[in-house]
Design an enzyme around this catalytic site. Structure first.
Site, mmCIF file in Angstrom:
data_model
loop_
_atom_site.group_PDB
_atom_site.id
_atom_site.type_symbol
_atom_site.label_atom_id
_atom_site.label_comp_id
_atom_site.label_asym_id
_atom_site.label_seq_id
_atom_site.Cartn_x
_atom_site.Cartn_y
_atom_site.Cartn_z
ATOM 1 C CB CYS A 186 -34.455 -13.812 9.070
ATOM 2 S SG CYS A 186 -33.265 -15.123 8.707
ATOM 3 C CB CYS A 200 -31.662 -13.057 5.764
ATOM 4 S SG CYS A 200 -31.502 -11.998 7.222
ATOM 5 C CB CYS A 224 -27.992 -14.571 8.711
ATOM 6 S SG CYS A 224 -29.519 -15.257 8.047
ATOM 7 C CB CYS A 255 -42.316 -17.004 -4.294
ATOM 8 S SG CYS A 255 -43.177 -18.548 -4.094
#
Length: 168
Positions: A86, A134, A137, A157
């Site tokens: 991330c 994520c 976060c 995707c």
């Protein structure tokens, strides 16, 4: 007016009314559907702090649920062994072993790392899609679709700007 004109006009109005309601319903149901936004995540900052930590493109994608232009990410051509992280917090998301070329213009994977991502329903286009974010976060990464390769049949995707790459 002929006697049949009134029922026909009433029917037309009724059909147009139902069509309007059918178009408005998904849009209205999208209000408050930001499951990723509503949760508290282990990594969290104020909007001003996120803006300082991220590039404008990263902020737009990760915090405003934007989408990058297809074929614009250098991660499309990343074929080395390693891990995709991330971009907001460095949390490991995908192994390079699960990356494949979906010919869609965005980095695609058939499986995330265990516990790496969360999902919620997104109605922004007027119909439900599964948003991927994520798990640490809550940053928006992209969407998952059911047209990927075996063994999962999934296509995660992802926006390349939402990730960084760490070679093995």
């Amino acid at each position: 007016m002929p006697p049949t004109a009134i029922p026909l006009m009433a029917t037309r109005r009724r059909v147009l009314g139902w069509l309007g309601a059918g178009v408005a319903l998904p849009v209205l149901s999208a209000c408050g559907s930001g499951d990723a936004e509503a949760r508290t995540y282990p990594v969290h900052y104020s909007e001003a702090e996120w803006r300082q930590r991220l590039t404008p493109a990263q902020f737009h994608i990760l915090r405003e649920e934007g989408t990058e232009r297809p074929y614009s990410s250098p991660l499309n051509k990343e074929h080395r062994a390693g891990t995709f992280l991330c971009a907001a917090d460095g949390h490991p998301l995908f192994s390079s072993k699960t990356k494949f070329d979906s010919h869609t213009g965005w980095p695609s994977f058939w499986k995330p790392l265990p516990g790496a991502v969360g999902m919620s329903t997104d109605y922004k286009l007027g119909y439900p899609r599964t948003e991927v974010h994520c798990a640490q976060c809550g940053g928006h990464l992209g969407h998952v679709f059911d047209d990927g390769p075996p063994p999962t049949g999934k296509r995660y995707c992802m926006n390349g700007a939402a990730m960084t790459f760490q070679p093995a």
